[in-house]
Design a protein around this motif. Structure first.
Motif, short mmCIF file in Angstrom:
data_model
loop_
_atom_site.label_atom_id
_atom_site.label_comp_id
_atom_site.label_asym_id
_atom_site.label_seq_id
_atom_site.Cartn_x
_atom_site.Cartn_y
_atom_site.Cartn_z
N ASN A 88 36.68 30.71 38.22
CA ASN A 88 36.32 32.01 39.01
C ASN A 88 34.67 31.86 39.32
N SER A 96 34.64 43.41 45.78
CA SER A 96 35.64 42.35 45.44
C SER A 96 34.51 41.48 43.89
N LEU A 97 33.30 41.40 44.17
CA LEU A 97 32.42 40.60 43.06
C LEU A 97 32.43 41.04 41.52
N ASN A 129 33.74 32.65 43.49
CA ASN A 129 33.78 33.79 43.92
C ASN A 129 31.80 33.64 43.66
#
Length: 179
Positions: free
Chosen positions: A111, A138-139, A115
């Motif tokens: 993750n 999306s975050l 990200n």
């Protein structure tokens, strides 16, 4: 020798717990808030924290990995004795310790790398909160997943400390009975 092994396990576990507790800066803004109070400012603060973490010196990751490896090897080493106390307390400790490592390796690290490693750091502490862009959808989920994964790792490592304290207490009770 059992006292030394237990000390190494407790020290390594406490060190890893301390690392996880430093993430409370970001996790408290995301995990412990209701969806209605989840503001973009809080999410940006958490995402920025994780981005700063990923832009840090990579040598720290080697230190953290070495401490985790030393703790795991020490717990496995104590099973070599084959005593019932070691099998019960250290068996449970190994399960919990490996659970924490698995969650970290298969949830947290991917993750962070996917990200937050490439997330730019355009924000300064002097920036007005009203000028922040909207938090990217999306975050949102990865940020919340990091907080929950850190919580799982913290609870599991606290279980390791509890089992090691139980082992120490049981060994002390055996010593007292022998006297």
């Amino acid at each position: 020798m059992a006292g030394l092994r237990m000390s190494v396990v407790v020290s390594a576990t406490a060190f890893l717990l301390g690392l996880l507790f430093t993430h409370w800066i970001a996790d408290s803004l995301t995990l412990w808030k209701s969806p209605e109070t989840q503001t973009d400012v809080r999410l940006w603060t958490a995402a920025t924290y994780y981005a700063v973490l990923m832009h840090g010196p990579p040598q720290l990751a080697y230190v953290y990995g070495a401490v985790a490896l030393v703790g795991a090897i020490t717990i496995l080493w104590s099973l070599r004795d084959g005593r019932a106390g070691n099998l019960m307390f250290d068996g449970g400790s190994i399960f919990l310790y490996l659970t924490a490592l698995a969650v970290y390796l298969y949830s947290v690290l991917p993750n962070l790398l996917t990200n937050f490693a490439t997330l730019p750091l355009p924000f300064s502490s002097a920036m007005d909160a009203s000028k922040l862009p909207p938090f990217p959808p999306s975050l949102r989920e990865p940020t919340l997943e990091l907080a929950s994964s850190h919580l799982v790792c913290s609870v599991v490592l606290t279980g390791v400390l509890a089992l090691q304290a139980g082992r120490w207490w049981a060994e002390q009770a055996d010593v007292d009975d022998d006297d």
